[in-house]
Design a protein around this motif. Sequence first.
Motif, short mmCIF file in Angstrom:
data_model
loop_
_atom_site.label_atom_id
_atom_site.label_comp_id
_atom_site.label_asym_id
_atom_site.label_seq_id
_atom_site.Cartn_x
_atom_site.Cartn_y
_atom_site.Cartn_z
N ILE A 156 -105.79 -6.84 50.08
CA ILE A 156 -105.22 -5.28 50.46
C ILE A 156 -105.03 -5.39 51.95
CG2 ILE A 156 -106.67 -3.71 50.79
CD1 ILE A 156 -109.39 -4.60 49.61
N GLY A 157 -104.03 -4.93 52.04
CA GLY A 157 -102.90 -4.34 52.78
C GLY A 157 -102.00 -5.37 53.47
N LEU A 158 -100.44 -4.73 52.65
CA LEU A 158 -99.83 -5.96 53.29
C LEU A 158 -98.22 -5.70 54.34
CD1 LEU A 158 -98.84 -5.46 49.11
CD2 LEU A 158 -99.65 -7.64 50.44
N GLY A 159 -99.55 -6.03 55.23
CA GLY A 159 -98.20 -5.45 56.35
C GLY A 159 -97.85 -7.40 56.69
N TYR A 160 -97.76 -7.06 58.62
CA TYR A 160 -97.78 -8.59 59.00
C TYR A 160 -98.44 -9.91 58.59
CZ TYR A 160 -94.46 -5.94 61.82
OH TYR A 160 -92.89 -5.33 62.89
N VAL A 161 -100.10 -9.75 58.08
CA VAL A 161 -101.01 -10.50 58.34
C VAL A 161 -100.81 -10.94 56.17
CG1 VAL A 161 -103.56 -11.07 57.72
CG2 VAL A 161 -101.75 -10.38 60.24
N GLY A 162 -100.85 -9.40 55.87
CA GLY A 162 -101.26 -9.57 54.89
C GLY A 162 -100.33 -10.21 53.77
N LEU A 163 -98.89 -9.52 54.00
CA LEU A 163 -97.52 -10.37 53.18
C LEU A 163 -97.41 -11.68 52.97
CD1 LEU A 163 -95.80 -9.14 50.79
CD2 LEU A 163 -94.08 -9.15 52.97
N PRO A 164 -97.86 -12.04 54.67
CA PRO A 164 -97.12 -13.95 54.75
C PRO A 164 -99.08 -14.33 53.28
CG PRO A 164 -97.13 -12.53 56.61
CD PRO A 164 -97.29 -11.53 55.45
N VAL A 165 -99.95 -14.51 54.13
CA VAL A 165 -100.81 -14.97 52.83
C VAL A 165 -101.13 -14.44 51.79
CG1 VAL A 165 -103.01 -13.04 53.13
CG2 VAL A 165 -103.48 -15.22 53.51
N ALA A 166 -100.31 -13.41 50.97
CA ALA A 166 -99.87 -12.89 49.81
C ALA A 166 -99.23 -14.06 49.01
CB ALA A 166 -99.83 -11.44 49.79
N CYS A 167 -97.97 -13.84 49.90
CA CYS A 167 -97.08 -15.00 49.54
C CYS A 167 -97.25 -16.44 49.33
CB CYS A 167 -95.56 -15.64 50.47
SG CYS A 167 -95.01 -12.95 50.21
N ALA A 168 -97.79 -17.36 50.18
CA ALA A 168 -98.36 -18.30 50.84
C ALA A 168 -99.54 -18.79 49.56
CB ALA A 168 -99.02 -18.81 52.05
N LEU A 169 -100.11 -17.75 48.98
CA LEU A 169 -101.29 -18.05 47.99
C LEU A 169 -100.63 -18.72 46.65
CD1 LEU A 169 -104.21 -16.21 49.13
CD2 LEU A 169 -104.91 -18.28 49.02
N ALA A 170 -99.54 -17.20 46.26
CA ALA A 170 -98.67 -17.09 45.20
C ALA A 170 -98.26 -18.39 45.32
CB ALA A 170 -97.88 -15.80 45.01
N SER A 171 -97.06 -18.99 46.25
CA SER A 171 -96.48 -20.08 45.62
C SER A 171 -97.59 -21.39 45.93
CB SER A 171 -95.49 -19.66 47.48
OG SER A 171 -95.85 -21.05 47.94
N ALA A 172 -98.60 -21.16 45.43
CA ALA A 172 -99.77 -22.44 45.97
C ALA A 172 -100.22 -22.69 44.81
CB ALA A 172 -100.55 -22.38 46.87
N GLY A 173 -99.90 -21.41 44.07
CA GLY A 173 -100.02 -21.94 42.02
C GLY A 173 -100.62 -20.22 42.16
N PHE A 174 -101.84 -19.26 42.80
CA PHE A 174 -102.29 -18.44 42.42
C PHE A 174 -101.58 -16.95 42.17
CE2 PHE A 174 -105.16 -21.03 45.76
CZ PHE A 174 -106.17 -21.24 44.80
N GLN A 175 -102.84 -16.52 40.89
CA GLN A 175 -101.97 -15.22 40.76
C GLN A 175 -102.69 -14.20 41.34
OE1 GLN A 175 -99.85 -15.08 37.70
NE2 GLN A 175 -99.31 -12.96 38.54
N VAL A 176 -101.73 -13.86 42.21
CA VAL A 176 -102.35 -12.63 43.64
C VAL A 176 -101.16 -10.90 43.50
CG1 VAL A 176 -101.45 -12.16 45.38
CG2 VAL A 176 -101.67 -14.31 44.87
N ILE A 177 -102.44 -9.82 43.17
CA ILE A 177 -102.11 -8.88 43.26
C ILE A 177 -102.39 -8.47 44.91
CG2 ILE A 177 -103.05 -6.69 42.58
CD1 ILE A 177 -105.00 -8.07 40.46
N GLY A 178 -101.52 -7.60 45.33
CA GLY A 178 -101.57 -6.94 46.63
C GLY A 178 -101.55 -5.95 46.46
N VAL A 179 -102.53 -4.82 47.40
CA VAL A 179 -102.36 -3.53 47.24
C VAL A 179 -102.58 -3.07 48.45
CG1 VAL A 179 -104.88 -1.72 47.18
CG2 VAL A 179 -104.80 -3.49 45.68
N ASP A 180 -101.08 -1.18 48.97
CA ASP A 180 -100.86 -1.66 50.19
C ASP A 180 -101.20 0.10 49.70
OD1 ASP A 180 -99.52 -2.15 53.20
OD2 ASP A 180 -99.65 0.14 52.52
N VAL A 181 -101.73 0.91 50.67
CA VAL A 181 -101.17 2.36 50.59
C VAL A 181 -100.28 3.43 51.08
CG1 VAL A 181 -103.75 3.11 51.18
CG2 VAL A 181 -102.10 2.84 52.74
#
Length: 443
Positions: free
Chosen positions: A20-45
């Motif tokens: 939740i929150g795809l800014g400077y912090v959320g976006l990189p972690v979402a990408c890192a987890l996706a690239s590690a093989g997880f299915q990632v759902i990002g939510v932003d307002v």
Amino acid sequence: MSLSELQSKIEQRTAIVGVIGLGYVGLPVACALASAGFQVIGVDVKAERVALINQGCNPIDGAEPGLTELLAKSVDARRLCATVNYNDLAQADVILIDVETPVDETHSPQYIALAHACQKLAQVIRKGTLVIVESTIAPGTMQDVVRPLLEGLGKKVNIDFFLGACPERVMPGKLLANLHSMSRVCGAYSSETSAAMIALYRHIVAADLDAADCITAELVKTAENAYRDVNIAFANELALICEVTGGDFLRVRELVNKSPGRNVLFAGAGVGGHCIPKDPWLLAAGARDKIAMRLIPAARAVNDSMPLHIATLTRHALESAGVDITTARIVVMGYAYLENSDDTRNSPSAALVTQLQAWGATVIIHDPWVPEYKTDLMQCLNDGDAIVVMVAHRDYKTIDLAVLREHLRTPILIDGRRVFDAQLARSAGFSYFGVGQGKVAEG
Ligand SMILES: NC(=O)c1ccc[n+]([C@@H]2O[C@H](COP(=O)([O-])OP(=O)(O)OC[C@H]3O[C@@H](n4cnc5c(N)ncnc54)[C@H](O)[C@@H]3O)[C@@H](O)[C@H]2O)c1
């Protein structure tokens, strides 16, 4: 789902992760987890941000090595999708919260985004979901704010869902590298929850992952940024002392740091960004009614005073050159709070510009990384009476001083980051004033 079942899903990378929150912090972690093989759902307002991300486009304009490519790859592989719809999080096994956590004018935490995220999340979390707050929060916030909001609809921590705090430590310009290489504190409401968190972060972090409770995680994160702020304030105050006593801060710093255990930081035109100016207040917030806070507010005051100091240096330089500030055209180089970044939150340049304009000057702003100010520098300089360097962008470091000088009406250079060599600037015909450089050092 039990915690041990969740942990094994995490270990096998079959857990679905929400961010939740795809800014400077959320976006990189979402990408890192996706690239590690997880299915990632990002939510932003922010719908435009969500749309950009779903097209595989990086919404961050600053230099972020690897992020643009990783995002495009994650979206392309259908491992990351973004949405404005919280209902999509109902399928998530682990949910990270990465929303902004500013302070207000009274320096109190302003948890509008955090509270909204928790309230929306309370409606969709399933039994057995692990919720992790990565945002920086004041000590006690997990217990007093996050937990009650998530439990608001009757679900209970450690029974219906699991809860922890793992504050991020990244810095713009090195988001992915920091994420990978910096240790993390996995604070939680049970040691089993900390273990599940460690299992998750082990996929993307190649550094220590320390189990703790939530209050420790909150204290550590806010303390590390308050520590930095206090140390920068010491450097800034030493620079001011050097200016009036006639030393050169850079030389003094170099020699002080030869003494064992000393590590004076760089002084400069101010401290900005989303974190360092507010995290000391978050640290103080939990205790300020109970103990007298002296050092942390004093450090904040020193650092907040630096843009005004630079404005005063500029005004004095103009006066010495016989230029009335009300007729002066001043070019501010750099508006981001950090070199090579597009992040302008709490920018020291904003405080400087406000002061110069209040004195009646015409101010032209240039910044090669901030879309609004990405104009032709040489055109900005035409008929200028002073340049004020506020950010050490790499684009500025290689500029030919003679070319800079040619465009100006009055050759004044105020260097708030010591980007330029004083001797070279003076040889190029500038009246040069570097922060921390006293009259004797000027020669
Ligand atoms: N920026 C940094 O360098 C940094 C480093 C370490 C920690 N932090 C901490 O991480 C947290 C996030 O900082 P950031 O810099 O990524 O902020 P940011 O403003 O870049 O990102 C926050 C995102 O959250 C979104 N958002 C706000 N409310 C929302 C809601 N209710 N639901 C969904 N999305 C919502 C915003 O639209 C935004 O895109 C803060 O607590 C900050 O202190 C930041």
